[in-house]
Design a protein around this motif. Sequence first.
Motif, PDB file in Angstrom:
ATOM      1  N   HIS A 251      -8.989   3.004  -8.716  1.00 24.12           N
ATOM      2  CA  HIS A 251      -7.794   1.927  -8.744  1.00 24.12           C
ATOM      3  C   HIS A 251      -7.236   1.763  -9.926  1.00 24.12           C
ATOM      4  CE1 HIS A 251      -8.789   0.811  -4.208  1.00 24.12           C
ATOM      5  NE2 HIS A 251      -8.492   1.979  -4.365  1.00 24.12           N
TER       6      HIS A 251
ATOM      7  N   GLU B 229      -4.056  15.554   1.313  1.00 26.14           N
ATOM      8  CA  GLU B 229      -4.281  15.077  -0.220  1.00 26.14           C
ATOM      9  C   GLU B 229      -4.504  16.307  -1.060  1.00 26.14           C
ATOM     10  OE1 GLU B 229      -3.219  11.559   0.377  1.00 26.14           O
ATOM     11  OE2 GLU B 229      -4.811  11.140  -1.166  1.00 26.14           O
TER      12      GLU B 229
ATOM     13  N   LEU C 258       1.243  19.238  -6.989  1.00 27.53           N
ATOM     14  CA  LEU C 258       1.643  18.519  -8.040  1.00 27.53           C
ATOM     15  C   LEU C 258       0.999  19.017  -9.297  1.00 27.53           C
ATOM     16  CD1 LEU C 258       1.558  15.079  -6.045  1.00 27.53           C
ATOM     17  CD2 LEU C 258       3.399  16.433  -6.831  1.00 27.53           C
TER      18      LEU C 258
ATOM     19  N   GLN D 207      -1.467  18.102  -1.578  1.00 23.74           N
ATOM     20  CA  GLN D 207      -0.540  17.382  -2.747  1.00 23.74           C
ATOM     21  C   GLN D 207      -1.203  17.906  -4.220  1.00 23.74           C
ATOM     22  OE1 GLN D 207      -0.294  13.186  -2.205  1.00 23.74           O
ATOM     23  NE2 GLN D 207      -0.290  13.359   0.115  1.00 23.74           N
TER      24      GLN D 207
ATOM     25  N   PRO E  12      -5.857   7.413   2.844  1.00 17.23           N
ATOM     26  CA  PRO E  12      -4.570   7.836   2.420  1.00 17.23           C
ATOM     27  C   PRO E  12      -3.437   6.994   3.168  1.00 17.23           C
ATOM     28  CG  PRO E  12      -5.940   9.872   2.661  1.00 17.23           C
ATOM     29  CD  PRO E  12      -6.534   8.679   3.143  1.00 17.23           C
ATOM     30  N   VAL E  13      -2.372   6.469   2.686  1.00 14.34           N
ATOM     31  CA  VAL E  13      -1.682   5.457   3.674  1.00 14.34           C
ATOM     32  C   VAL E  13      -0.764   5.888   4.483  1.00 14.34           C
ATOM     33  CG1 VAL E  13       0.031   3.645   3.181  1.00 14.34           C
ATOM     34  CG2 VAL E  13      -1.837   4.131   1.534  1.00 14.34           C
TER      35      VAL E  13
ATOM     36  N   ALA F  38      -5.590   4.559 -11.564  1.00 14.08           N
ATOM     37  CA  ALA F  38      -4.476   4.895 -11.218  1.00 14.08           C
ATOM     38  C   ALA F  38      -3.095   3.757 -11.396  1.00 14.08           C
ATOM     39  CB  ALA F  38      -4.408   5.200  -9.699  1.00 14.08           C
ATOM     40  N   GLY F  39      -3.737   2.510 -11.578  1.00 16.67           N
ATOM     41  CA  GLY F  39      -2.692   1.384 -11.806  1.00 16.67           C
ATOM     42  C   GLY F  39      -2.182   0.926 -10.571  1.00 16.67           C
ATOM     43  N   LYS F  40      -3.070   0.856  -9.677  1.00 10.01           N
ATOM     44  CA  LYS F  40      -3.069  -0.070  -8.483  1.00 10.01           C
ATOM     45  C   LYS F  40      -2.668  -1.447  -8.726  1.00 10.01           C
ATOM     46  CE  LYS F  40      -4.135  -0.646  -3.767  1.00 10.01           C
ATOM     47  NZ  LYS F  40      -5.156  -0.308  -2.860  1.00 10.01           N
TER      48      LYS F  40
ATOM     49  N   PHE G   3      -4.031  12.291 -10.915  1.00 15.91           N
ATOM     50  CA  PHE G   3      -3.829  12.275  -9.483  1.00 15.91           C
ATOM     51  C   PHE G   3      -4.986  11.488  -8.883  1.00 15.91           C
ATOM     52  CE2 PHE G   3      -4.503  13.568  -4.902  1.00 15.91           C
ATOM     53  CZ  PHE G   3      -3.169  13.827  -4.813  1.00 15.91           C
ATOM     54  N   LEU G   4      -5.048  10.499  -7.857  1.00 15.58           N
ATOM     55  CA  LEU G   4      -5.911   9.686  -7.215  1.00 15.58           C
ATOM     56  C   LEU G   4      -5.796  10.093  -5.688  1.00 15.58           C
ATOM     57  CD1 LEU G   4      -7.984   7.666  -6.575  1.00 15.58           C
ATOM     58  CD2 LEU G   4      -6.092   5.841  -6.584  1.00 15.58           C
ATOM     59  N   ALA G   5      -6.697  10.990  -5.315  1.00 14.23           N
ATOM     60  CA  ALA G   5      -6.981  11.245  -3.784  1.00 14.23           C
ATOM     61  C   ALA G   5      -7.406   9.885  -3.344  1.00 14.23           C
ATOM     62  CB  ALA G   5      -7.763  12.301  -3.594  1.00 14.23           C
ATOM     63  N   MET G   6      -6.702   9.389  -2.282  1.00  9.28           N
ATOM     64  CA  MET G   6      -7.291   8.440  -2.063  1.00  9.28           C
ATOM     65  C   MET G   6      -8.245   8.200  -0.905  1.00  9.28           C
ATOM     66  SD  MET G   6      -4.069   5.810  -2.198  1.00  9.28           S
ATOM     67  CE  MET G   6      -2.912   6.080  -3.362  1.00  9.28           C
TER      68      MET G   6
ATOM     69  N   ASN H   8       1.167  11.176   7.076  1.00  8.56           N
ATOM     70  CA  ASN H   8      -0.232  10.759   7.431  1.00  8.56           C
ATOM     71  C   ASN H   8      -0.074  10.116   8.889  1.00  8.56           C
ATOM     72  OD1 ASN H   8      -1.550  11.526   5.271  1.00  8.56           O
ATOM     73  ND2 ASN H   8      -1.211   9.917   4.009  1.00  8.56           N
TER      74      ASN H   8
ATOM     75  N   ARG I 218       4.036   5.626  -5.587  1.00  6.70           N
ATOM     76  CA  ARG I 218       4.183   5.676  -6.992  1.00  6.70           C
ATOM     77  C   ARG I 218       2.957   6.355  -7.535  1.00  6.70           C
ATOM     78  NH1 ARG I 218       4.643  -0.339  -9.000  1.00  6.70           N
ATOM     79  NH2 ARG I 218       5.244   0.839 -10.979  1.00  6.70           N
ATOM     80  N   ALA I 219       1.766   6.565  -7.012  1.00  6.51           N
ATOM     81  CA  ALA I 219       0.763   7.155  -7.460  1.00  6.51           C
ATOM     82  C   ALA I 219       0.885   8.493  -7.368  1.00  6.51           C
ATOM     83  CB  ALA I 219      -0.617   6.692  -6.631  1.00  6.51           C
ATOM     84  N   ARG I 220       1.917   8.960  -6.727  1.00  8.35           N
ATOM     85  CA  ARG I 220       2.212  10.523  -6.549  1.00  8.35           C
ATOM     86  C   ARG I 220       3.438  10.666  -7.415  1.00  8.35           C
ATOM     87  NH1 ARG I 220      -1.689  10.298  -5.275  1.00  8.35           N
ATOM     88  NH2 ARG I 220      -2.900  10.560  -3.273  1.00  8.35           N
ATOM     89  N   GLY I 221       3.864   9.730  -8.207  1.00  5.93           N
ATOM     90  CA  GLY I 221       4.995   9.950  -9.367  1.00  5.93           C
ATOM     91  C   GLY I 221       6.248   9.344  -8.751  1.00  5.93           C
TER      92      GLY I 221
ATOM     93  N   GLU J  35       0.912  -0.982   0.028  1.00  8.42           N
ATOM     94  CA  GLU J  35       0.047  -0.071   0.080  1.00  8.42           C
ATOM     95  C   GLU J  35       0.651   1.337   0.014  1.00  8.42           C
ATOM     96  OE1 GLU J  35      -3.424   0.384   0.003  1.00  8.42           O
ATOM     97  OE2 GLU J  35      -3.414  -1.866  -0.179  1.00  8.42           O
ATOM     98  N   GLN J  36       1.989   1.255   1.015  1.00  9.81           N
ATOM     99  CA  GLN J  36       2.772   2.349   0.969  1.00  9.81           C
ATOM    100  C   GLN J  36       3.535   2.474  -0.572  1.00  9.81           C
ATOM    101  OE1 GLN J  36       5.389   1.620   4.288  1.00  9.81           O
ATOM    102  NE2 GLN J  36       3.972   2.064   5.782  1.00  9.81           N
TER     103      GLN J  36
ATOM    104  N   PHE K 100       2.565   1.768  -3.475  1.00 14.92           N
ATOM    105  CA  PHE K 100       1.670   2.166  -4.591  1.00 14.92           C
ATOM    106  C   PHE K 100       1.243   3.650  -4.161  1.00 14.92           C
ATOM    107  CE2 PHE K 100      -2.805   3.253  -5.549  1.00 14.92           C
ATOM    108  CZ  PHE K 100      -2.483   3.087  -7.070  1.00 14.92           C
ATOM    109  N   TYR K 101       1.192   3.979  -2.869  1.00 16.56           N
ATOM    110  CA  TYR K 101       0.830   5.469  -2.579  1.00 16.56           C
ATOM    111  C   TYR K 101       1.903   6.397  -3.269  1.00 16.56           C
ATOM    112  CZ  TYR K 101      -0.871   9.199   0.251  1.00 16.56           C
ATOM    113  OH  TYR K 101      -1.253  10.737   0.710  1.00 16.56           O
TER     114      TYR K 101
ATOM    115  N   ALA L 239       1.034   9.116 -12.835  1.00 18.00           N
ATOM    116  CA  ALA L 239       1.056  10.618 -12.059  1.00 18.00           C
ATOM    117  C   ALA L 239       1.757  11.605 -12.525  1.00 18.00           C
ATOM    118  CB  ALA L 239       1.889  10.117 -10.620  1.00 18.00           C
TER     119      ALA L 239
END
Lengths: 433, 257, 487
Positions: free
Chosen positions: B53, B163, B170, B166, B95-96, B56-58, B89-92, B151, A385-388, A379-380, A382-383, B84
């Motif tokens: 998801h 988020e 970004l 960000q 957030p992790v 965003a490519g999860k 941008f995926l606001a989750m 977080n 990576r999702a931010r670039g 999860e971390q 991906f988080y 990204a």
Amino acid sequence: MTRPIRKLPAEEAWREAFAAFHAAPEWLRAAREEAFARFEKTGLPTPRTENWRWSEIHRHLNAPYPPLAQPETVDEAVLKQLMEGHLLTAADASVLVFVNGRVSLEHSRLMEEDGVEIVPLADVPLPPEWADLSPANDAIDLLNLAYATDGALVRVRAGVEASIPLLVLNISTGDGHSVALRHFVRVEEGASFTFYEAQLGGGDHVANVSTRAIVHENAALTRVQVNQKKDEGTIHFGRLGAEVHAHSRLHDTALLTGGRYHRQNTYVDFAGEHAEIVTNSAYLLRSRQHADTRLRVNHAKAHCTSREIFKCVMDDHARGAFQGLIHVAPGASGTDGRMGAHGLLLGEAAEFDSKPELEIFHDDVACAHGSTVGALDEEQLFYLRARGVTARRARAMLVAAYVGEVFDDIADERVRQALTDYAERWLAGEGAA
Amino acid sequence: MLLEVKDLRAVVRPEEDEGEAKEIIKGLSLSLDRGEVHAIMGPNGSGKSTLSHVLAGKPGYEVTDGEVLFDGENLLELEPEERAAKGLFLAMQYPVEIPGVPYMQFLKVALNSQRKLRGEDELSTPDFMRLVREKAQALGISMDMLKRPVNVGFSGGEKKRMEVLQMAVLEPKLCVLDEIDSGLDIDALKVVAEGVNALRGPRRGFLVITHYQRLLDYIEPDHVHIMANGRIIRSGGPELAHELEREGYAAFVEDAA
Amino acid sequence: MADQDTIRQVEELKKYKYGFETEIETEKAPKGLNEDIIRFISAKKGEPEWMLEWRLEAYRQWLKMEEPRWAKVRYEPIDYQDLYYYAAPKQQKKPKSLDEVDPRLLETYEKLGIPLKEQMVLAGVEGAPKVAVDAVFDSVSVATTFREELEKAGVIFCPISEAIQKYPDLVRKYLGSVVPPGDNFFAALNSAVFTDGSFVYVPKGVRCPMELSTYFRINEKKTGQFERTLIIVDEGGYVSYLEGCTAPARSEHQLHAAVVELIAEKDAEIKYSTVQNWYPGDEEGRGGVYNFVTKRADCRGDNSKVSWTQVETGSAITWKYPSCLLRGDNSVGEFYSIAISNNAQQVDSGTKMVHLGKNTKSRIISKGISAGKSQNTYRGLVSIHRKAHGARNFTQCDSLLIGGECGAHTVPYIQAKTPHAKVEHEATTSKIAEDQLFYLRARGIPEEEAVALIVNGFVREVIQKLPMEFMAETQRLIGISLEGSVG
């Protein structure tokens, strides 16, 4: 189920070589002979020796590695590179250099400070504690005493808060032999001192480096150790045997990432009440590196505090192992001990073993340990990576974050930063010193 | 067109080789252009979070059919970080937490990694600090919070506000907000919505995923889609959300069946 | 309230309640251990040749083995030639029902307070819970109840000696398949000389309609008890099994070396609960049972589950590690333990969770309480093998110390060979909270009872895993076990 275990080639070689060594100066002789006699009795650890159960020492000590009787010289260019390329260059310190088991004063740079005595072993009168094997020892420690050819002797006089730390570079090179160094640090009442130690060099040899520390009342000792041995050749045995007296503090940090094999024995004895120790280590291991730690904190006195964090990151086929013990003696009221042993497995074939042990003979205590093993958190990852952040960078960041707390309390900002930065570079393969 | 989803089908990839892959997105199409705000509303289990998801490519999902174009480019071939950098941008929803990584460092690495991937120069530390300070101030976020690990120990409202920060830093082209209202009280919701609204503009699109109409009072959409069972079953203007609020999901889902 | 019960019972019971002796005529084999004794036992049991061979082979292995020394327990060497390996209450033939059992035996069980609740059922008491009981007296099974009803469901529950006769195929297939005779010193000894124990077979798809229970009692002097339990639950089956143990108070030590093997096939579930209350010896450590037990479950099939729950309050020495081999994918192993030691007792107990299959899960909750001069060690292993992708373990190990002369030790081993797994281990050790103690005493609760209350709270999570019938008994036992630990 008892089957005999064959003697290792190294064990035989060390026996043969001892005759040459016990002809050493008188001051050394008795201590050496006694240590060797005890070694002969116990022999090297076997896979069944509980404290070495995950060490695979038989696999690693597969050659004779006889002690190096005469110091081997090292090419100046190589030395220069070693001396300038390690992580503790960030420390502003006196430097004492040992090359293949002997001090090299020409490469050392000792700055004078009142009340601080730093000398190589050479032929000064030896403090009896130098040969003292307490708080605990095993075959490797006995060998160290039997074969040590040099070491740093440090004495910080009572009340002196030393401002210049000492950086000891234990450099060893070459193949097929073993070298042993034995350092001794005494911090007298009310004094404080910082001691840095770097294990440098490379080659297929055995380096056995022991540091004995006595921290007297109201004193403080900080020690930071790095192992940045090159390539995967060296087998390193490191030992810290510390005695911590009332109201004093020992703070020990290690970043161990070099060589083929690193065994760390850390023994701490509380010798007075209201003392405190912190011993934190980070291991960054890859390919077939193997690191193994034995830690024993002896809460022999009341009202002492101990904190141990062990973080091990293993990529590829690396193996990490931890055997820690908090021992609380009868009557040690107010003991506060906490130990954490954590493994992060990055490689498919990496392996982590841990045994965080509590042995408690008194009721008025608060002790805890925790141990975890796992992979990077998806999860971390991906988080990030999702931010670039690229996958590679994200992994490196998470690895650095994982071991980061080990360095948190290093007082010297530049040293702390150097170790932290290294941890982040490590995964990207920029690790080698 | 900023985002084009065509007949998308996706399954949850089971762990290891256990069990059957379960199809969650079952032929979904959607077009969204710059300057537009689209809302996707749907009951629990309709697949809306999965959609975000997949966009965003999860890892853990597999697209079995259809395509997704982002600015005309095949989004599905890209790694999450490349998406990204392209401006997604995926606001989750959750957030992790990342212990040990200070927020400021995270933000800087993220921004500069994106710039690098785009072939732009990295931002210097002073410039970066200036940028963050300005954006944080606008959102009422103290710099102290940015010194803390990502977080860790943040309240639900704080996480969502971060988020939005960000997004502000970004500057993505498309913001996918996955249930950004979940776990927020009304005051926190207002703050977050204001932040989002401040980012609205002709060059940016929003895909707002939510269960409740409430959020859409604060972030007003141009288009509303109702999603059920992995598909969009109805699309319309903002009035559709109100209709849904009055009649409930059941009525719509039955109609579609 | 259960807590009120505890307090009352603590007052009622000041000494080891089970320390009486029953005078029943017994038949014994001569003292000592050799092949002839094993032949004698085998002949007494009317065993087939293969069983005798199996025993003799185990004995020969045992001769070559050394007594394990790694546990944190100390005791004088055991003279294995100074023990009786066979003692049986004299009977003409096996009883068919409780009525045919020697009334003095029944009296014994009554004194023991065994949940012989089926007596109520037999007496026609409506609504009494059904628990089928196998009672093992010294080495021999003396009574098994409810067999007919179980047979209707297809469940076999009988003494293992009987199973060897009646179901040789099942016994041959499974006996020693989880704990091989050469597994360890005490398992080898047990394999050579076991005289009885319980056998359970739950066929495919059957949920055993009632709790099964075995009650073990050592009565004779200088008699070793070596029972053997074998439980097989076939695909989709379920059983909950309880065992209880007591022994008379004697000034010399008694040896108990049992082996328990559990086999859970695909989708099967076994819940195994123990309340161990062997005689612990006196304050000075005189007498008491040496309890060396090997318990292991094989989660052979996918989605199988085994849950061990143990309450260890008795024995001078407890050496016991109920374990799970998680071989089937998605199989689950659980270990819930309360280990209480007082006076001179020594406990070295824990579990092994060996993760072999994919997505296997294990959970370990261990609560140790040490008082007096006792030593109480948790020893555990969590091992994740290379192919156990998705494996998960959680371990919580808490120790409570009462008084400054006892010891509490935690020795966990964690081994992980794959990054696709997660292991979490936490342990704490602390003394009983003085503020809690004071609070209770300030409310008028005597110190000893306050301690029992706090300890009951400390172990609550584990108590709740016990079958209803054992909960109250356990809470009472905790109070009794900790007597004399304060003040």
